[in-house]
Write an enzyme that holds these catalytic residues in place. Structure first.
Site, mmCIF file in Angstrom:
data_model
loop_
_atom_site.group_PDB
_atom_site.id
_atom_site.type_symbol
_atom_site.label_atom_id
_atom_site.label_comp_id
_atom_site.label_asym_id
_atom_site.label_seq_id
_atom_site.Cartn_x
_atom_site.Cartn_y
_atom_site.Cartn_z
ATOM 1 N N LYS A 80 1.423 63.625 24.137
ATOM 2 C CA LYS A 80 1.450 62.231 23.689
ATOM 3 C C LYS A 80 0.098 61.942 23.041
ATOM 4 O O LYS A 80 -0.886 62.634 23.308
ATOM 5 C CB LYS A 80 1.644 61.311 24.908
ATOM 6 C CG LYS A 80 2.251 59.972 24.595
ATOM 7 C CD LYS A 80 3.762 59.981 24.694
ATOM 8 C CE LYS A 80 4.338 58.600 24.416
ATOM 9 N NZ LYS A 80 5.782 58.559 24.578
ATOM 10 N N GLY A 180 19.278 43.422 28.016
ATOM 11 C CA GLY A 180 18.698 43.805 26.724
ATOM 12 C C GLY A 180 19.747 44.406 25.817
ATOM 13 O O GLY A 180 20.234 45.510 26.057
ATOM 14 N N VAL A 181 20.124 43.648 24.776
ATOM 15 C CA VAL A 181 21.131 44.165 23.840
ATOM 16 C C VAL A 181 20.494 44.341 22.457
ATOM 17 O O VAL A 181 20.986 43.837 21.454
ATOM 18 C CB VAL A 181 22.410 43.282 23.794
ATOM 19 C CG1 VAL A 181 23.265 43.552 25.006
ATOM 20 C CG2 VAL A 181 22.063 41.799 23.706
ATOM 21 N N GLY A 182 19.373 45.057 22.451
ATOM 22 C CA GLY A 182 18.684 45.388 21.198
ATOM 23 C C GLY A 182 19.291 46.649 20.610
ATOM 24 O O GLY A 182 20.515 46.847 20.663
ATOM 25 N N VAL A 184 19.354 49.989 21.470
ATOM 26 C CA VAL A 184 20.169 50.854 22.332
ATOM 27 C C VAL A 184 21.260 50.036 23.024
ATOM 28 O O VAL A 184 22.426 50.442 23.067
ATOM 29 C CB VAL A 184 19.309 51.566 23.408
ATOM 30 C CG1 VAL A 184 20.179 52.502 24.236
ATOM 31 C CG2 VAL A 184 18.170 52.336 22.776
ATOM 32 N N TYR A 186 22.882 47.381 22.287
ATOM 33 C CA TYR A 186 24.037 46.999 21.461
ATOM 34 C C TYR A 186 25.006 48.176 21.314
ATOM 35 O O TYR A 186 26.208 48.038 21.521
ATOM 36 C CB TYR A 186 23.576 46.514 20.082
ATOM 37 C CG TYR A 186 24.732 46.131 19.192
ATOM 38 C CD1 TYR A 186 25.321 44.867 19.288
ATOM 39 C CD2 TYR A 186 25.279 47.052 18.294
ATOM 40 C CE1 TYR A 186 26.418 44.527 18.490
ATOM 41 C CE2 TYR A 186 26.362 46.716 17.498
ATOM 42 C CZ TYR A 186 26.928 45.458 17.598
ATOM 43 O OH TYR A 186 28.014 45.132 16.821
HETATM 44 P P1 NAD Z 1 14.758 46.887 21.340
HETATM 45 O O1 NAD Z 1 13.444 46.218 21.227
HETATM 46 O O2 NAD Z 1 15.586 47.086 20.114
HETATM 47 O O3 NAD Z 1 15.675 46.130 22.407
HETATM 48 C C1 NAD Z 1 15.207 45.578 23.582
HETATM 49 C C2 NAD Z 1 15.914 44.260 23.779
HETATM 50 O O4 NAD Z 1 15.515 43.731 25.037
HETATM 51 C C3 NAD Z 1 15.559 43.214 22.727
HETATM 52 O O5 NAD Z 1 16.724 42.655 22.181
HETATM 53 C C4 NAD Z 1 14.738 42.197 23.504
HETATM 54 O O6 NAD Z 1 14.911 40.874 23.024
HETATM 55 C C5 NAD Z 1 15.303 42.361 24.890
HETATM 56 N N1 NAD Z 1 14.433 41.875 25.965
HETATM 57 C C6 NAD Z 1 13.091 41.865 26.021
HETATM 58 N N2 NAD Z 1 12.661 41.308 27.182
HETATM 59 C C7 NAD Z 1 13.792 40.989 27.864
HETATM 60 C C8 NAD Z 1 14.042 40.372 29.123
HETATM 61 N N3 NAD Z 1 13.033 39.967 29.893
HETATM 62 N N4 NAD Z 1 15.322 40.196 29.510
HETATM 63 C C9 NAD Z 1 16.353 40.571 28.726
HETATM 64 N N5 NAD Z 1 16.167 41.144 27.514
HETATM 65 C C10 NAD Z 1 14.909 41.347 27.097
HETATM 66 O O7 NAD Z 1 14.458 48.296 22.058
HETATM 67 P P2 NAD Z 1 15.446 49.546 22.175
HETATM 68 O O8 NAD Z 1 15.088 50.536 21.119
HETATM 69 O O9 NAD Z 1 16.837 49.087 22.319
HETATM 70 O O10 NAD Z 1 14.933 50.172 23.552
HETATM 71 C C11 NAD Z 1 15.228 49.546 24.779
HETATM 72 C C12 NAD Z 1 14.469 50.232 25.888
HETATM 73 O O11 NAD Z 1 14.825 51.614 25.934
HETATM 74 C C13 NAD Z 1 12.946 50.236 25.710
HETATM 75 O O12 NAD Z 1 12.367 50.158 26.983
HETATM 76 C C14 NAD Z 1 12.652 51.596 25.097
HETATM 77 O O13 NAD Z 1 11.347 52.042 25.405
HETATM 78 C C15 NAD Z 1 13.689 52.449 25.784
HETATM 79 N N6 NAD Z 1 14.084 53.636 25.019
HETATM 80 C C16 NAD Z 1 14.574 53.502 23.769
HETATM 81 C C17 NAD Z 1 14.978 54.633 23.067
HETATM 82 C C18 NAD Z 1 15.542 54.502 21.672
HETATM 83 O O14 NAD Z 1 16.133 55.459 21.183
HETATM 84 N N7 NAD Z 1 15.397 53.376 21.011
HETATM 85 C C19 NAD Z 1 14.879 55.890 23.652
HETATM 86 C C20 NAD Z 1 14.399 56.009 24.967
HETATM 87 C C21 NAD Z 1 14.003 54.867 25.634
#
Ligand code: NAD
Length: 365
Positions: A80, A180-182, A184, A186
Site C-alpha cells: 500500500k 449504503g446504496v452507492g 457497490v 446499488y
Molecule cells: P460509495 O461512496 O459509492 O457508496 C457508499 C454509500 O454509502 C454512499 O451512497 C454514501 O452516501 C453512503 N453512506 C455514507 N455514510 C453513510 C451512513 N452513515 N449511513 C448510510 N449510508 C452512508 O462507495 P462504494 O464504492 O460503494 O464502497 C462502499 C464501501 O465498500 C466502502 O467502504 C469501500 O471502501 C468498500 N469497498 C468498495 C469496493 C469497490 O469496488 N467499490 C471494493 C472493496 C471495498
C-alpha cells in the site's frame, strides 16, 4: 518513530520514504509480504496529522492487503502507499508522476492503484512513469469501475452464508437490509432484487435512496434503525467500525456480509461477540475481494468476463471459512486469517523447490 520496530511487529519486508521537495511529494510505500507475488494495493492521499500516523496507516493497510490477496487465491502480495498532503489543494500531474517514478524504482515489487482520495486520472498520471499501476480507465486498457465485480462477490458470498446458516440457497422472500446504496450497494441490490429478496435500505444521500426505492421497490429506513431491523441479512456497504459494542446486541439478522472495509470495530472482540450471538459474519476482506480481483485482472490484460468468473469463487472461499470456523470453534474472521496465513506458508514451502539460485541447483561436491 522507531521504523524497524514498527516494521518488525508484523514482519513488513520493505518501507520506502519518497520525497521531492520542489514538487511537494511526501509519500511512503509499504511492502508487507511478497511470498505469493508482487505486492498490490492502492495509493491513499490524505492529510495525516503526523508522519507517524502516515507510517502506522500504511503499515496497517499493506498488511491487510496480504490477507485479502491470499484469501482471494491471487498470486499477489500485500502493499500500500500513502501520499501525505491535502487532496483538495495539492493534487497535480507532477506529484503523481514523481510518485510513479518511485513506484517504478521498485521494479515491480509494488503495484499501485486507486484508493481513498485518488482517482483514475491520478493513476493515468502515474502511468506516464511506470507500468506498475492498475485501476486505469477502460479506454486505456484498464478495468474501470470495480464496483460491479465487488457487488457480485458480495452477492455470492451472502448466498454461501445464507446456505450455511439455513441450509437453503434460495433467497426469494428473505429480508435484507443494505446500509449504503452507492456504487457497490446499488449493484448488490440489483442482484438481491433479481433473486427475489425484499430490500430495506439506508443512505445519507437521499438521491441514492430514491434510485434504489424506484428501481428495486426497496423500503427506506432511518440511519440507526437498520441495526435493530427484523431482517434475515444485514449488508454493510458504507463505512467501517459499524459492528461494535453498541450495535451487536441489537442486531436481529442471522447473517452479516457487505462491501464495507473494517466492519468490526475491534476484530478480536467483535468477531467473537458475533459468534456468541449466533450471527454468521462473512469476513469483510474475504467477501469484498471482488475489487482486488478486478484490478489484478489488469495485470494479465483486462477481461471483464474472467474477473466476474473469479469473483464467483468467493462463494467457495466463504464456505471454506465457515467450515473452519465451525470445526475449530473460532470466529469467522479468525478462520479467514488462519486460511490466508496457511496459504502463504504452504506456497513459501513449495517455492523452496527449484528456486532460481544456480548454486542450489547445480552445486556439485
Ligand atoms: P460509495 O461512496 O459509492 O457508496 C457508499 C454509500 O454509502 C454512499 O451512497 C454514501 O452516501 C453512503 N453512506 C455514507 N455514510 C453513510 C451512513 N452513515 N449511513 C448510510 N449510508 C452512508 O462507495 P462504494 O464504492 O460503494 O464502497 C462502499 C464501501 O465498500 C466502502 O467502504 C469501500 O471502501 C468498500 N469497498 C468498495 C469496493 C469497490 O469496488 N467499490 C471494493 C472493496 C471495498
Amino acid at each position: 518513530m522507531d521504523v524497524f520496530k514498527m516494521m518488525g511487529r508484523h514482519n513488513h519486508e520493505q518501507v520506502v520514504f519518497c520525497s521531492e521537495r520542489e514538487i511537494g511529494l511526501r509519500a511512503i510505500i509499504a511492502v508487507h509480504d511478497t511470498t505469493l507475488g508482487p505486492s498490490l494495493g492502492g495509493c491513499r492521499f490524505y492529510n495525516y496529522s503526523s508522519d507517524d500516523d502516515a507510517l502506522y496507516d500504511v503499515l496497517r493497510l499493506s498488511r491487510a492487503m496480504t490477507y485479502k490477496a491470499s484469501i482471494a487465491g491471487l498470486n499477489l502480495g500485500g502493499g500500500k502507499s500513502v501520499i501525505i498532503g491535502d487532496p483538495e489543494k495539492e493534487r497535480n500531474e507532477y506529484l503523481f508522476r514523481a510518485f510513479g517514478r518511485f513506484v517504478n524504482g521498485l521494479g515491480g515489487r509494488y503495484i499501485t492503484a486507486e484508493d481513498m482520495n485518488t482517482t483514475v486520472r491520478d493513476m493515468e498520471w502515474v502511468r506516464n512513469e511506470t507500468s506498475y499501476v492498475t485501476g486505469i480507465s477502460k479506454a486505456l486498457g484498464g478495468s474501470g469501475d470495480p464496483s460491479p465485480v465487488t457487488a457480485l462477490g458480495v452477492f455470492v458470498g451472502l448466498k454461501a452464508a445464507w446456505q450455511t446458516k439455513t441450509g437453503r440457497e434460495d433467497m426469494s422472500g428473505i429480508k435484507v437490509a443494505v446500509q449504503g446504496v452507492g456504487h457497490v450497494g446499488y449493484h448488490l441490490c440489483q442482484y438481491l432484487h433479481d433473486a427475489g429478496a425484499q430490500l430495506f435500505i439506508s443512505d445519507v444521500n437521499q438521491q441514492a435512496v430514491d434510485r434504489a426505492v424506484r428501481d428495486f421497490k426497496a423500503t427506506q429506513i432511518g440511519g440507526d434503525e437498520i441495526y435493530e431491523l427484523d431482517v434475515d441479512i444485514f449488508s454493510p456497504c458504507a463505512m467501517g467500525a459499524i459492528l461494535n459494542d453498541d450495535t451487536i446486541p441489537k442486531i436481529k439478522a442471522q447473517v452479516i456480509g457487505g462491501a464495507a472495509n473494517n466492519q468490526l470495530a475491534v476484530s478480536k472482540t467483535h468477531g467473537e461477540a458475533l459468534r456468541k450471538r449466533g450471527i454468521l459474519y462473512a469476513p469483510d476482506y474475504a467477501i469484498n475481494a471482488g475489487g482486488l480481483i478486478n484490478v489484478a485482472n489488469e495485470l494479465e490484460g483486462y477481461n471483464q468476463e474472467r474477473a466476474f468468473k473469479q469473483a464467483e469463487g468467493i462463494y467457495h472461499t466463504l464456505l471454506e471459512i465457515f467450515r473452519v470456523s465451525e470445526e475449530q470453534g473460532i470466529p469467522t474472521n479468525a478462520a479467514s486469517d488462519h486460511l490466508a496465513e496457511e496459504r502463504i506458508q504452504k506456497v513459501a514451502r513449495i517455492k523452496r523447490f527449484y528456486n532460481d539460485s544456480p548454486n542450489r541447483v547445480f552445486k556439485r561436491r
